[in-house]
Write a protein that holds these residues in place. Structure first.
Motif, short mmCIF file in Angstrom:
data_model
loop_
_atom_site.label_atom_id
_atom_site.label_comp_id
_atom_site.label_asym_id
_atom_site.label_seq_id
_atom_site.Cartn_x
_atom_site.Cartn_y
_atom_site.Cartn_z
N TRP A 25 45.24 40.97 39.17
CA TRP A 25 44.25 40.86 40.05
C TRP A 25 43.78 39.30 39.75
O TRP A 25 43.24 38.76 40.79
N VAL A 26 43.66 39.07 38.59
CA VAL A 26 43.21 37.66 38.28
C VAL A 26 43.98 36.79 38.90
O VAL A 26 43.59 35.74 39.68
N LEU A 27 45.42 36.87 39.14
CA LEU A 27 46.51 36.03 39.66
C LEU A 27 45.98 35.96 41.21
O LEU A 27 46.18 34.78 41.88
N MET A 31 45.00 32.79 43.23
CA MET A 31 45.73 32.39 44.34
C MET A 31 45.08 32.40 45.84
O MET A 31 45.27 31.16 46.46
N THR A 32 44.27 33.02 45.98
CA THR A 32 43.42 33.13 47.21
C THR A 32 42.55 32.11 47.06
O THR A 32 42.35 31.44 48.29
N ALA A 33 41.83 31.91 45.95
CA ALA A 33 41.00 30.84 46.07
C ALA A 33 41.55 29.43 46.17
O ALA A 33 41.00 28.69 46.90
N GLY A 34 42.50 29.26 45.51
CA GLY A 34 43.46 27.87 45.79
C GLY A 34 43.81 27.81 47.33
O GLY A 34 43.84 26.87 47.84
N LEU A 35 44.23 28.99 48.02
CA LEU A 35 44.60 28.78 49.35
C LEU A 35 43.48 28.46 50.26
O LEU A 35 43.45 27.70 51.36
#
Length: 61
Positions: A25-27, A31-35
């Motif tokens: 879930w952290v990953l 990744m969502t925040a990065g996108l």
């Protein structure tokens, strides 16, 4: 205890385990925040320009 009973006990314990997959879930969150940051960086100036044009047209009436 039979093999079937042991397997059923393992399945029950697995279904009631609420610890979750925290690293997964952290990953996903990172990744969502990065996108979002990448998309915002690429589309932000264009969206800002479109918004300013729309406001100028409405204000120019």
């Amino acid at each position: 205890m039979s093999v079937t009973t042991q397997l059923q006990d393992r399945i029950r314990r697995g279904l009631h385990d609420e610890s979750g997959d925290v690293p997964g879930w952290v990953l996903i969150t990172l990744m969502t925040a990065g996108l979002v940051m990448i998309i915002w960086g690429l589309a932000g100036p264009a969206l800002s320009g479109i918004f300013e044009q729309a406001i100028d047209r409405v204000s120019g009436i």
